[in-house]
Scaffold this active site. Structure first.
Site, PDB file in Angstrom:
ATOM      1  N   ARG A 106      60.496  38.239 -14.312  1.00 60.43           N
ATOM      2  CA  ARG A 106      59.643  38.771 -13.259  1.00 60.43           C
ATOM      3  C   ARG A 106      58.171  38.540 -13.643  1.00 60.43           C
ATOM      4  NH1 ARG A 106      62.193  42.410  -9.630  1.00 60.43           N
ATOM      5  NH2 ARG A 106      64.136  41.417  -9.046  1.00 60.43           N
ATOM      6  N   GLN A 148      57.456  33.766  -9.349  1.00 62.98           N
ATOM      7  CA  GLN A 148      57.686  34.413  -8.056  1.00 62.98           C
ATOM      8  C   GLN A 148      58.371  33.478  -7.056  1.00 62.98           C
ATOM      9  OE1 GLN A 148      53.856  35.919  -6.863  1.00 62.98           O
ATOM     10  NE2 GLN A 148      54.220  37.921  -7.792  1.00 62.98           N
ATOM     11  N   ASP A 172      62.218  33.387  -7.742  1.00 65.86           N
ATOM     12  CA  ASP A 172      62.903  34.673  -7.883  1.00 65.86           C
ATOM     13  C   ASP A 172      63.921  34.882  -6.760  1.00 65.86           C
ATOM     14  OD1 ASP A 172      63.682  37.286  -8.226  1.00 65.86           O
ATOM     15  OD2 ASP A 172      61.654  38.087  -8.462  1.00 65.86           O
ATOM     16  N   SER A 223      64.516  38.543  -5.425  1.00 64.40           N
ATOM     17  CA  SER A 223      63.515  39.015  -4.477  1.00 64.40           C
ATOM     18  C   SER A 223      63.672  38.359  -3.112  1.00 64.40           C
ATOM     19  CB  SER A 223      62.101  38.750  -5.013  1.00 64.40           C
ATOM     20  OG  SER A 223      61.835  39.571  -6.134  1.00 64.40           O
ATOM     21  N   TYR A 242      61.525  47.635 -13.690  1.00 60.74           N
ATOM     22  CA  TYR A 242      62.739  48.280 -13.215  1.00 60.74           C
ATOM     23  C   TYR A 242      62.678  49.794 -13.476  1.00 60.74           C
ATOM     24  CZ  TYR A 242      64.865  43.636 -12.845  1.00 60.74           C
ATOM     25  OH  TYR A 242      65.146  42.351 -12.509  1.00 60.74           O
TER      26      TYR A 242
END
Length: 380
Positions: A121, A126, A129, A132, A229
């Site tokens: 992460r 990004q 990912d 996500s 998390y």
């Protein structure tokens, strides 16, 4: 020339690992893409569209035979991997914590396996990912499906015949899916509240126009890992939070639960007693069904209705129900990963950067062995 294979997924998986757009870009990198005929049909990607983008449309065995790379949505079979070039790269959502014996057998087949769920992460990652990109769609679809099952209007409506009150939506877990669920419920006119044990989410919830609900004590202020998390909370905190939620949930029309901690069973956020206190016609959408669910009554993969008239919808692949979008985003995740870490753009050859943090973070198996530290620690 690097050969990339793409095959049809199982009957319960409508997504596909490449789009015509990413095929075109892989071709520009010097790769030859071989796709099983019909692989993209459930995502509305036709064989002709793939062919126009530069792919070869072939049989499954022809796609796999001697390929350097296999791109997939779900963990491929050992038979499929065995058909690849020895040591070939496999990139997919491997479900690394599920069916450990099968994972060990997959590693033993000799492929170099990357689990897209392990993508770090980081800002750089990004665009790669997959959790996500897919959770974002699941959060949206959870509200849309939940609203349809609710069977009443969500926004407040003022009419000559009287006022229709706004429905109340409660989002439990404010990760990517939860944030999109909040935004979607707000767009549809619901009165939205949300909860999460991570203190950083409070501002995010409020920025979307929703009200934040949580026990904000000292433990709450420390309830987030460095990776972003949620940490497992103490029994004392869980009891306090459960009491707060119990009082809140009884008046909600639509509840969406999204709480998942990688590698662990889903935490039980909603008890049987809470469900029994809810109004007839209320709907719970449990996005944690794949790990057992966030409610005590969840039946993964099913929709049930309780004796007091509460529906609990527990889908196993909600993102896959909007496969056109899900496949497009997933395909871009895979392209970004391979393009950024495995291709020499100048020479147009395969050149994996084994020192790259993203390669190290996602590498599950190599040379016949499971090599990821998280899986070795877990006893694989």
């Amino acid at each position: 020339m690097v050969t990339i294979a793409v095959t049809s997924e199982s009957a319960d998986e409508p997504r596909v690992a490449v789009s015509p757009d990413t095929v075109k870009k892989f071709t520009a990198l010097g790769a030859k893409v071989r796709i099983e005929s019909g692989a993209g049909a459930r995502s509305r990607f036709s064989d002709d569209a793939y062919r126009a983008a530069g792919a070869d449309i072939v049989t499954r065995s022809e796609a796999l035979y001697g390929a350097d790379i296999l791109l997939a949505v779900r963990r491929p079979s050992i038979e499929d991997v065995a058909a690849l070039k020895p040591g070939a790269i496999v990139a997919a959502m491997i479900d690394p914590y599920g069916d450990r014996a099968a994972l060990a057998a997959l590693a033993g087949a000799g492929a170099t396996v990357f689990s897209m769920e392990f993508m770090p992460r980081t800002t750089r990652a990004q665009s790669m990912d997959v959790l996500s990109s897919q959770a974002n769609l699941a959060g949206y679809k959870a509200v849309v499906d939940g609203a349809a099952m609710f069977g009443q209007a969500l926004p407040m409506m003022m009419t000559p015949a009287g006022t229709v009150p706004a429905a109340k939506a409660f989002i439990m877990g404010v990760g990517v899916a939860g944030l999109q669920a909040i935004a979607t419920a707000r767009r549809l006119g619901a009165q939205v509240t949300a909860t999460d044990v991570r203190p950083a989410t409070k501002e995010q919830v409020q920025s979307l126009g929703a009200k934040f609900i949580a026990v904000e004590d000292d433990e709450f202020k420390q309830a987030q890992t460095a990776a972003g998390y949620a940490k497992p909370m103490s029994a004392e905190y869980q009891a306090k939070q459960a009491e707060l939620v119990a009082q809140h949930v009884k008046n909600q029309d639509l509840v969406i639960t999204t709480a998942l901690i990688p590698g662990r069973p889903a935490p039980k956020l909603i008890s049987r007693a809470m469900i029994e206190s809810m109004k007839p016609g209320s709907v719970i959408v449990d996005l944690a069904a794949e790990r057992g669910g966030n409610t005590e009554l969840t039946e993964p993969g099913k929709t049930i209705e309780t004796p007091n008239g509460v529906k609990i919808f527990a889908p196993l692949n909600l993102a896959g129900s909007i496969a056109v979008n899900a496949s497009s985003l997933y395909a871009k995740n895979l392209l970004a990963f391979l393009e950024g870490t495995m291709f020499d753009k100048k020479e147009k050859t395969l050149a994996v950067n084994w020192d790259d943090e993203l390669v190290k973070g996602t590498l599950v198996a190599k040379g016949g062995q499971i090599v990821h530290p998280n899986l070795q620690a877990a006893g694989s």
